[in-house]
Every structure is written in C-alpha cells, then in structure tokens.
Design an enzyme around this catalytic site. Structure first.
Site, PDB file in Angstrom:
ATOM      1  N   PRO A 265       0.819  -1.207   0.000  1.00  0.00           N
ATOM      2  CA  PRO A 265       0.000   0.000   0.000  1.00  0.00           C
ATOM      3  C   PRO A 265       0.857   1.263   0.000  1.00  0.00           C
ATOM      4  O   PRO A 265       1.896   1.311   0.667  1.00  0.00           O
ATOM      5  CB  PRO A 265      -0.782  -0.111   1.319  1.00  0.00           C
ATOM      6  CG  PRO A 265       0.154  -0.863   2.222  1.00  0.00           C
ATOM      7  CD  PRO A 265       0.866  -1.848   1.342  1.00  0.00           C
TER       8      PRO A 265
ATOM      9  N   TYR B  23      -2.320  14.390 -14.009  1.00  0.00           N
ATOM     10  CA  TYR B  23      -3.495  13.502 -14.062  1.00  0.00           C
ATOM     11  C   TYR B  23      -4.818  14.262 -13.986  1.00  0.00           C
ATOM     12  O   TYR B  23      -5.846  13.642 -13.710  1.00  0.00           O
ATOM     13  CB  TYR B  23      -3.480  12.516 -12.876  1.00  0.00           C
ATOM     14  CG  TYR B  23      -2.164  11.888 -12.513  1.00  0.00           C
ATOM     15  CD1 TYR B  23      -1.427  11.169 -13.454  1.00  0.00           C
ATOM     16  CD2 TYR B  23      -1.667  11.977 -11.228  1.00  0.00           C
ATOM     17  CE1 TYR B  23      -0.229  10.581 -13.101  1.00  0.00           C
ATOM     18  CE2 TYR B  23      -0.472  11.384 -10.864  1.00  0.00           C
ATOM     19  CZ  TYR B  23       0.246  10.686 -11.812  1.00  0.00           C
ATOM     20  OH  TYR B  23       1.428  10.094 -11.450  1.00  0.00           O
TER      21      TYR B  23
ATOM     22  N   CYS C 210       5.423  29.162 -15.598  1.00  0.00           N
ATOM     23  CA  CYS C 210       5.012  29.644 -16.915  1.00  0.00           C
ATOM     24  C   CYS C 210       4.541  28.512 -17.821  1.00  0.00           C
ATOM     25  O   CYS C 210       5.205  28.142 -18.799  1.00  0.00           O
ATOM     26  CB  CYS C 210       6.144  30.433 -17.552  1.00  0.00           C
ATOM     27  SG  CYS C 210       6.438  31.927 -16.610  1.00  0.00           S
TER      28      CYS C 210
HETATM   29  C1  LIG Z   1       3.010   2.395  -7.098  1.00  0.00           C
HETATM   30  C2  LIG Z   1       3.062   0.982  -6.676  1.00  0.00           C
HETATM   31  C3  LIG Z   1       2.410   0.580  -5.505  1.00  0.00           C
HETATM   32  C4  LIG Z   1       1.613   1.515  -4.631  1.00  0.00           C
HETATM   33  O1  LIG Z   1       0.431   1.951  -5.233  1.00  0.00           O
HETATM   34  P1  LIG Z   1      -0.636   2.767  -4.372  1.00  0.00           P
HETATM   35  O2  LIG Z   1      -1.716   3.036  -5.349  1.00  0.00           O
HETATM   36  O3  LIG Z   1       0.026   4.007  -3.909  1.00  0.00           O
HETATM   37  O4  LIG Z   1      -1.076   1.903  -3.258  1.00  0.00           O
HETATM   38  C5  LIG Z   1       2.529  -0.748  -5.122  1.00  0.00           C
HETATM   39  N1  LIG Z   1       3.229  -1.626  -5.863  1.00  0.00           N
HETATM   40  C6  LIG Z   1       3.855  -1.280  -7.001  1.00  0.00           C
HETATM   41  C7  LIG Z   1       4.616  -2.293  -7.746  1.00  0.00           C
HETATM   42  C8  LIG Z   1       3.794   0.036  -7.444  1.00  0.00           C
HETATM   43  O5  LIG Z   1       4.399   0.376  -8.577  1.00  0.00           O
END
Ligand SMILES: *Cc1c(COP(=O)(O)O)cnc(C)c1O
Length: 420
Positions: free
Chosen positions: A276, A319, A344
């Site tokens: 996470p 995004y 800018c």
């Molecule tokens: C970015 C990433 C995460 C974390 O994603 P969240 O959306 O921030 O929980 C976990 N594992 C991998 C391999 C990632 O690239």
C-alpha cells in the site's frame, strides 16, 4: 480520517497551527501528520487481520521521506522499492533488508547487485530477461535470491490511464498466459528461488471489482503452477487502494478490501504480501501555500495565484487530479476562482472555476490529500527551490526535508573553461 482540522478558526496539523509552520519554514511546504500516518497504517493492518501473517510493505514511491519511512518502520512496515535510491532510504529508515521487496520494470545491473549485497528479501521480477540476469548475478555472488514473477493479468483497473499498470499493453509484468512457461524456465535457474507471483494493476482504484477479477485470475495461475510441480509460498497482491480527494469520492474501505482478499484467497495457502502507498500517506499530508495575489481574469473569474506550483505538486498537471483547497483562516465568505501557480505553463493550474474560501494576497491556504505522490514528484522547474517537508507530532513539529534553494542547485552547475 485525518488530523488537519480547524481549531478556533485556524487550521491546525494535529495541535500545531499552520501559520506557525509557515512563519518558521516559509511556503510552500508539505506538512505531514504522524498521528494520521500511524492511524492509516493501523487501519490497513486491522483490515487484514483475517489473514495469516500478511507482509506489509509500504510503497516508498508514494512518500519516500526518511522520517515518514521511520514512522512506518516503527509500525512494523517493510518497504516496496523501485530503485536503488528507494532501497537506501528504506534501509536508512531502519527497515530490515529482509522486509524489503524490490519491484520495478527497469532494475539496472548495478541496482540488482546492490540489492543482493544488501540482502533484500524479495525481487519482484518483471520479465524473463530480468529474472535471467538476477539469477546469473546471484549465482556468481554465491546467493540464492528470493523472487516472485510479476504477472500482468490484463485487467482494466478503471483508473487514470497514466497510473493503470495491469492492462496487456502496459509495460509491467509478464502476460498471464505466458507466465507458466516463463516461470518454469526461471525456476530451473541456479541463483534464484522462485517462490510465487505478484501483481499490481494500478493506483487510485475506486472499486474493488477489478482487484477481485485480477486476484481470481492469479488464484487460477497459482493452482496451475502448483499442478506443474512448483512450490508457491508467496503471493504479492500489490497496492492500489484509492483515497478520497473530493466530496463524493467513494473509495473502497480498507475493511471491505480485507474481507474481499480473505474471501478470494481462502485456501491459497501462501503468505500474502501487500504494497500500500497512497492509502497510507495520501490523507496524512497537505501542501501549505500562501496567496501571492488575486488577479482579475479576462473572463469573469479571478485567478488566485498561490506560491505553490506544478513543480511542487504535479498531480493536477499530470493527471488532472483534484485537491481540495482551503483557507487556513477562512473568513466565512466564498469566492469562485481559478487557482494557479507562478510557473510559466497553463498546465500550472490547480483548479478552474472552483468554489473556495475567499482569499486575498498574503493569506495561507492548503491543498489537501497531498501526502502521497506530492513532494516525491517535486522538481525545480522554472528554477524554483525544492519544496521542504515538515512532520507534526502532537504539539511539536520538525523540518524533515529542507528546502533546497535555487542557489544550491545553481552551485552544482558549471560552465566549461572553453565556454568562458
Ligand atoms: C506504485 C506501486 C504501488 C503503490 O500503489 P498505491 O496506489 O500508492 O497503493 C505498489 N506496488 C507497485 C509495484 C507500485 O508500482
């Protein structure tokens, strides 16, 4: 829930009034709440309490600040890293090498060697080529590296295209249909201990459905690999849980995620691993900024120009992301305005036609939910300084990342003799 709330008309981080931080550190500045980080770490852990000994690895890329990692290390979290730099940070924060997972589609030879030397707990391999290189390097070093194969399950995560990672045409992992043959070839190599599979289908997921679909596919693959004679002891389910950025957002509750995971993975008989990021750090940080001035628009809406910009918080430019904007000392009146930074580029726009607290030159304000993918994506574009970070704990706070001044960056540049 988070700890950025009004107390007597002034927005506080825990017990610290934000104007105190602005005076001490100047703006823009990221402010993190330790209590919020700890709460989210606990909520996520509790959500998985139905599982047997899950491995929790914070996705360092969401917020790599050393002090933030320290808070999470004390909560028993390991780390998911995607570069040698992130690995160094996780180790510096006191995380055990054994608890670190090395993900990423482009691990370099140098990074693999460094990770082997450090004794990293698991490599999440993203291609047969990478697995072959890892096995060969580990073998020459006399190591046997724990590894899982990252699977691309070809599931649409239903999130923004730039943070979707589990579709067949995304660069991540190996296609699920090719996985059994690749797994078998990797498993035959010396230097590598293939022990399972991994997936991560995207970030800011607002529904559990694509996760469940992907996990079911992985469950099928685990059974297939086992029937081919492989010993599967670990499955890494990645990260991706979304957070609430604006009113009306309805991201999955961690508890519902945990219940779904427990149901879908029942009988897998593996150690589950989780990565996470946003769900731990997102709501634990705000970007504190000061209004430079409010300028009339040539349309009917004014531009509120703040001293934070797209180089400090890139998500809106990258995004089209929404971050709630609030005055630190609201006067009760409202204003409809466009919120922009000084850079800018028209992309340096935080919000258009937003109903906000009335603000004027010199006022402080925050962008909420900036604790993940905020400071970590900052740049020095337009020769602006690198934004500092502050961690609050109750009634105290500390600068946990200094502002890197434009002069410091300039001092690292050189004009060659032959140009003088
Ligand atoms: C970015 C990433 C995460 C974390 O994603 P969240 O959306 O921030 O929980 C976990 N594992 C991998 C391999 C990632 O690239």
């Amino acid at each position: 829930m988070n700890h950025f709330e009004q107390i007597d008309g002034v927005l506080h981080a825990e017990q610290v009034p934000l104007p105190v931080i602005a005076d001490a550190v100047s703006t823009p500045v990221y402010v993190y709440s330790r209590a919020t980080l700890e709460r989210h770490a606990q909520v996520f852990r509790d959500a998985l309490s139905g599982l047997d000994n899950p491995h929790l690895a914070f996705a360092v890329k969401a917020n790599p600040n050393l002090a933030v990692l320290k808070v999470l290390a004390k909560q028993g979290y390991g780390a998911d890293v995607v570069s040698g730099g992130e690995m160094d940070r996780a180790l510096a924060a006191g995380m055990e090498a054994e608890d670190i997972v090395f993900s990423g589609v482009g691990k370099t030879t140098d990074e693999i060697i460094r990770a082997l030397k450090a004794g990293i707990g698991q490599f999440n391999i993203e291609s047969e080529e990478e697995g072959g290189e890892l096995a060969a390097l580990a073998n020459t070093m006399g190591h046997r590296a724990n590894a899982v194969l990252r699977i691309n399950p070809d599931v649409d995560a239903g999130t923004h295209g730039k943070i979707s990672t589990g579709k067949a045409d995304n660069k991540f992992g190996v296609g699920i249909h090719r996985a059994p043959e690749i797994y078998a070839r990797l498993n035959a190599l010396p230097g590598i201990n293939m022990r399972g599979v991994a997936l991560h289908i995207g970030s800011q997921l607002t529904s559990l459905d694509p996760l469940e679909t992907a996990f079911l596919k992985i469950g099928g693959l685990v059974a297939e690999l086992r029937s081919a004679g492989h010993s599967i002891t670990h499955v890494d389910l990645g990260g991706g849980l979304g957070v609430r950025y604006k009113e009306g957002d309805n991201p999955p509750e961690p508890a519902d995620y945990g219940a779904m995971v427990a149901r879908v993975t029942k009988g897998w008989n593996v150690r589950l691993m989780f990565e996470p990021g946003r769900v731990i750090a997102g709501n634990a940080g705000v970007l504190l900024t000061r209004v430079i001035r409010v300028k009339p628009g040539s349309g009917n809406l004014p531009f509120a120009i703040v001293d934070a910009a797209m180089n400090d918080l890139a998500r809106p430019a990258l995004y089209d992301a929404w971050h709630d904007f609030e005055a630190v000392e609201p006067n009760g009146r409202r204003l409809t305005a466009n919120i922009v930074g000084p850079v800018c580029e028209t992309g340096d726009t935080f919000a258009m036609a937003r109903d906000i607290d009335e603000i004027a030159a010199g006022d402080l304000a925050i962008f909420r939910t900036a604790g993940a993918y905020g400071a970590t994506m900052a740049s020095t574009y337009n020769s602006r300084g690198l934004v500092p970070e502050v961690l609050v704990d109750g009634d105290k706070f500390a600068i946990v990342a200094e502002r890197i001044a434009p002069a410091t960056i300039l001092a690292a540049e050189h004009v060659p003799d032959w140009l003088e």
